[in-house]
Design an enzyme around this catalytic site. Structure first.
Site, short mmCIF file in Angstrom:
data_model
loop_
_atom_site.label_atom_id
_atom_site.label_comp_id
_atom_site.label_asym_id
_atom_site.label_seq_id
_atom_site.Cartn_x
_atom_site.Cartn_y
_atom_site.Cartn_z
N HIS A 11 -122.36 23.97 -53.14
CA HIS A 11 -121.49 24.92 -53.84
C HIS A 11 -121.61 26.26 -53.14
O HIS A 11 -122.70 26.78 -52.97
CB HIS A 11 -121.86 25.06 -55.31
CG HIS A 11 -120.91 25.93 -56.07
ND1 HIS A 11 -119.81 25.44 -56.74
CD2 HIS A 11 -120.89 27.28 -56.24
CE1 HIS A 11 -119.15 26.44 -57.29
NE2 HIS A 11 -119.79 27.56 -57.01
N CYS A 12 -120.48 26.82 -52.76
CA CYS A 12 -120.47 28.06 -51.97
C CYS A 12 -119.89 29.20 -52.81
O CYS A 12 -118.72 29.15 -53.21
CB CYS A 12 -119.64 27.86 -50.70
SG CYS A 12 -119.60 29.31 -49.61
#
Length: 304
Positions: free
Chosen positions: A148-149
């Site tokens: 997850h960025c």
């Protein structure tokens, strides 16, 4: 008492929205330093200076368009979620011995994605396809989840991994171009002679800051880009690389096939964040549900 890091998931989502504004701000600031303060005015000087400015500005704007296109493709593209009611193509009645494993399965552990053991997410209350993982920030299981960025306010998964890699690639090229093109002006900042300074103090300061920012981003993004190139070569993800032993990774089908399972087979589309309809049909791995293993024992579970 154990520290629950997932209580900060809501804060991470809010931070991600801010990060998009940060990215836009950095791009706008760099645009001012390169185009408005330096190379835009050089177009009017004539001779070699105008030719150099035209070359730099042309390449700068091309890379900028590709960078922004790739970035917002990662932001707005669904990384791939488990279809409602998805079930593995496995005769559950013949595998009653696995029922206890289904109930006790850890919903956020990597597990053995290459086996026929049924994987179940207790948070989503549904079966998990091979190579999928639960994201506590997004609140669902993501197909072929990489990470997850917060920079893109999204998970990086099967459907937007190519766009993410292209974003890294074009960011590295753009920041490197900016750093190289602003280097002469950056050196003037430390010169003793006032005759060498041809821009205003404000433009010189903006150039200095833009140079430092872009050289820092170029070096940091280069590290991530090299890491992900190695992951693509082995056909693995960040999660799988850090939480699994991938010495005999069954999804490693050779460099060419591994590359195609991320970028597709149509060479005309390798450097843009899109897939052809033909590739989407003939390469199920692009959708994140079906993966081919090197042996029958490592073949994936198919959806009904």
């Amino acid at each position: 008492m154990a520290w629950n890091v997932f209580k900060f998931c809501t804060a991470l989502r809010a931070l991600g929205s801010i990060m998009i504004l940060v990215v836009i701000g950095i791009i706008g600031f760099t645009y001012y330093a390169v185009v408005v303060a330096n190379y835009g005015p050089s177009l009017l000087l004539g001779g070699f200076d105008s030719l150099l400015a035209l070359l730099v500005l042309g390449l700068f704007h091309f890379l900028l368009v590709m960078l922004v296109w790739s970035y917002f493709s990662v932001v707005v593209t669904d990384p791939g979620g488990v279809p409602p009611g998805w079930r593995p193509e496995l005769d559950i009645e013949k595998s009653e011995g696995n029922q206890q494993a289904i109930v006790e399965a850890n919903p956020i552990s990597v597990g053995d994605s290459s086996s026929h053991i049924v994987r179940y997410c207790r948070k989503c209350n549904q079966y998990k396809p091979p190579r999928s993982h639960h994201c506590s920030v997004c609140g669902r299981c993501i197909l072929k989840m990489d990470h997850h960025c917060v920079w893109v306010v999204n998970c990086v998964g099967a459907m937007n991994y190519k766009s993410f890699l292209l974003f890294l690639f074009y960011t590295f090229l753009e920041t490197t171009l900016v750093a190289v093109s602003l280097l002469p002006v950056f050196l003037v900042f430390f010169s003793d002679g006032d005759d060498d300074i041809t821009v205003s103090p404000g433009s010189l300061a903006a150039t200095f800051v833009a140079f430092v920012l872009n050289i820092a981003f170029a070096l940091s993004v280069l590290g991530f880009l090299i890491m992900h190139i190695m992951l693509v070569r082995r056909n693995t993800t960040t999660i799988e690389a850090y939480e699994k032993h991938t010495t005999n990774w069954p999804y490693d089908l050779g460099r060419k096939t591994n590359f195609e399972q991320v970028f597709g087979r149509d060479k005309m589309y390798w450097f843009i964040p899109l897939y052809t309809e033909v590739d989407m049909k003939r390469l199920p791995a692009l959708r994140g549900l079906d993966f081919t293993g090197r042996s029958e024992e490592s073949e994936p579970l198919q959806s009904l």
